[in-house]
Design a protein around this motif. Structure first.
Motif, PDB file in Angstrom:
ATOM      1  N   ILE A  46       0.885  -1.169   0.000  1.00 36.88           N
ATOM      2  CA  ILE A  46       0.000   0.000   0.000  1.00 36.88           C
ATOM      3  C   ILE A  46       0.915   1.208   0.000  1.00 36.88           C
ATOM      4  CG2 ILE A  46      -1.760   1.300   1.244  1.00 36.88           C
ATOM      5  CD1 ILE A  46      -2.636  -1.340   2.549  1.00 36.88           C
ATOM      6  N   GLU A  47       0.869   1.979  -1.070  1.00 34.46           N
ATOM      7  CA  GLU A  47       1.811   3.085  -1.239  1.00 34.46           C
ATOM      8  C   GLU A  47       1.271   4.374  -0.637  1.00 34.46           C
ATOM      9  OE1 GLU A  47       4.019   5.445  -4.924  1.00 34.46           O
ATOM     10  OE2 GLU A  47       2.946   3.563  -5.297  1.00 34.46           O
ATOM     11  N   GLN A  48       2.085   5.009   0.172  1.00 34.32           N
ATOM     12  CA  GLN A  48       1.857   6.320   0.768  1.00 34.32           C
ATOM     13  C   GLN A  48       0.403   6.532   1.221  1.00 34.32           C
ATOM     14  OE1 GLN A  48       4.682   8.381   1.036  1.00 34.32           O
ATOM     15  NE2 GLN A  48       3.452   9.565   2.477  1.00 34.32           N
ATOM     16  N   PRO A  49      -0.060   5.744   2.194  1.00 35.18           N
ATOM     17  CA  PRO A  49      -1.444   5.942   2.649  1.00 35.18           C
ATOM     18  C   PRO A  49      -1.648   7.242   3.428  1.00 35.18           C
ATOM     19  CG  PRO A  49      -0.345   4.234   3.940  1.00 35.18           C
ATOM     20  CD  PRO A  49       0.564   4.567   2.803  1.00 35.18           C
ATOM     21  N   LEU A  50      -0.634   7.688   4.190  1.00 34.88           N
ATOM     22  CA  LEU A  50      -0.786   8.844   5.079  1.00 34.88           C
ATOM     23  C   LEU A  50      -0.053  10.066   4.529  1.00 34.88           C
ATOM     24  CD1 LEU A  50      -0.277   7.033   8.519  1.00 34.88           C
ATOM     25  CD2 LEU A  50      -2.370   7.244   7.129  1.00 34.88           C
TER      26      LEU A  50
END
Length: 340
Positions: A229-233
């Motif tokens: 999961i890329e750069q969720p935040l």
């Protein structure tokens, strides 16, 4: 340190100063708008850097931040101004003749990574042409082919996403990345998995659209066996990503949060990510990218080369970098003709 890296030009390489520089902003209309959580992009603006040395050899580089400051602070207009007012004069004034020297000459500049990367890339391509050696070989790569994947933006319907995913797989792409955001995540990932099965490498990219309070929604993606999961935040929330990673089975990949080799080392030390997206423009250029490649290779961390909707100039340099052994997952790359 075991995770440091540099590239020396071939022994006996003749270094010739640059005599003239052109800095150009170009507009590239997309075949269809590319939609992410930041909004839609219908025309891509980038800055090209064109070098001429004393023997008439030319080198090209590309600075490819976005038009807006919603991905990172860098913008196209800012990169253009930074290159003209600071980066190019600094390199010319110091008589830079090699790519590492260009990177060193621009060290006093804070941030502005895309502008610095574009100018340094031009010096790398100039060195490659002077030596008659492909850029990938100059960087130390020894492969002729690089596996690539494709990024699928938001579409008018889940069915349209599934349709494009199947098209790209039929074209030979080895990995699919889906753009997601709150309300456009589990349903679209489930539909794609049901269509293509679990043998296809699949990942998602949130472009910082979630908060730590969305951990349960993100944990629902664990069932789909995603590569990451890329750069969720948020773009600067390394602590939050470390906390989120402890709650997820799926590896977190960082993009916007990693703007230098030091950032990458810090994030890995904190277990804020277990997968790394490397964009040369985002970290300040090829020299910095070589450090991150060595870092990930030494630690066994999956690494892949991301893209910024570059023209063919930027993509060619990215592919050369992605040929290095530390890049173990397909590059986020397609021919420019897919977009433009």
């Amino acid at each position: 340190m075991t995770d440091s890296a540099s590239v020396d030009l071939p022994e006996g390489a003749e270094l010739v100063p640059v005599e003239r520089v052109e800095v150009l902003e170009v507009a590239l209309p997309l075949l269809e708008p590319f939609v992410t959580s930041f909004g839609a992009t219908a025309i891509r603006h980038v800055v090209l850097v064109h070098l001429f040395d004393a023997d008439g050899v030319e080198g090209w580089g590309e600075a490819a931040p976005l038009d807006h400051p919603f991905y990172l602070p860098d913008t196209v207009s800012g990169a253009l101004a930074l290159l003209v007012e600071y980066a190019v004069p600094m390199c010319l004034r110091t008589g830079v003749t090699s790519p590492p020297d260009a990177a060193s000459a621009m060290t006093p500049i804070r941030g502005n990574t895309f502008a610095r990367a574009g100018l340094e890339q031009a010096y790398w391509t100039l060195a490659s042409l002077r030596e008659g050696v492909p850029l990938a070989e100059l960087l130390g790569a020894h492969v002729e082919r690089v596996p690539v994947g494709e990024s699928i933006g938001f579409k008018r319907s889940v069915g349209a996403v599934v349709e494009e995913v199947q098209l790209r797989l039929d074209q030979g792409y080895r990995r699919i990345k889906l753009k997601i955001g709150p309300g456009w995540d589990v349903e679209v990932v489930r539909a794609v998995r049901e269509e293509v099965g679990f043998d296809v490498m699949l990942q998602v990219d949130a472009n910082a659209a979630y908060t730590l309070q969305d951990a349960d929604a993100l944990r629902a993606l664990d069932q789909f066996d995603l590569t990451c999961i890329e750069q969720p935040l948020g773009f600067d929330d390394i602590l939050g990503h470390a906390a989120l990673q402890r709650r997820l089975a799926t590896p977190i990949c960082l993009d916007e949060s990693l703007r230098s080799p030091a950032d990458a080392r810090r994030a890995l030390d904190m277990d804020a990510c277990r997968n790394v997206n490397l964009k040369p423009g985002r970290v300040g250029g090829i020299s910095a990218s070589l450090e991150i490649e060595a870092l990930c290779r030494s630690r066994g961390v999956p690494l892949w080369c991301g893209g910024m909707l570059e023209s063919g100039i930027g993509r060619a340099a990215n592919l050369a970098l992605a040929a290095l052994p530390g890049f173990v997952q397909p590059a986020d790359m397609s021919p420019a003709s897919v977009l433009y």
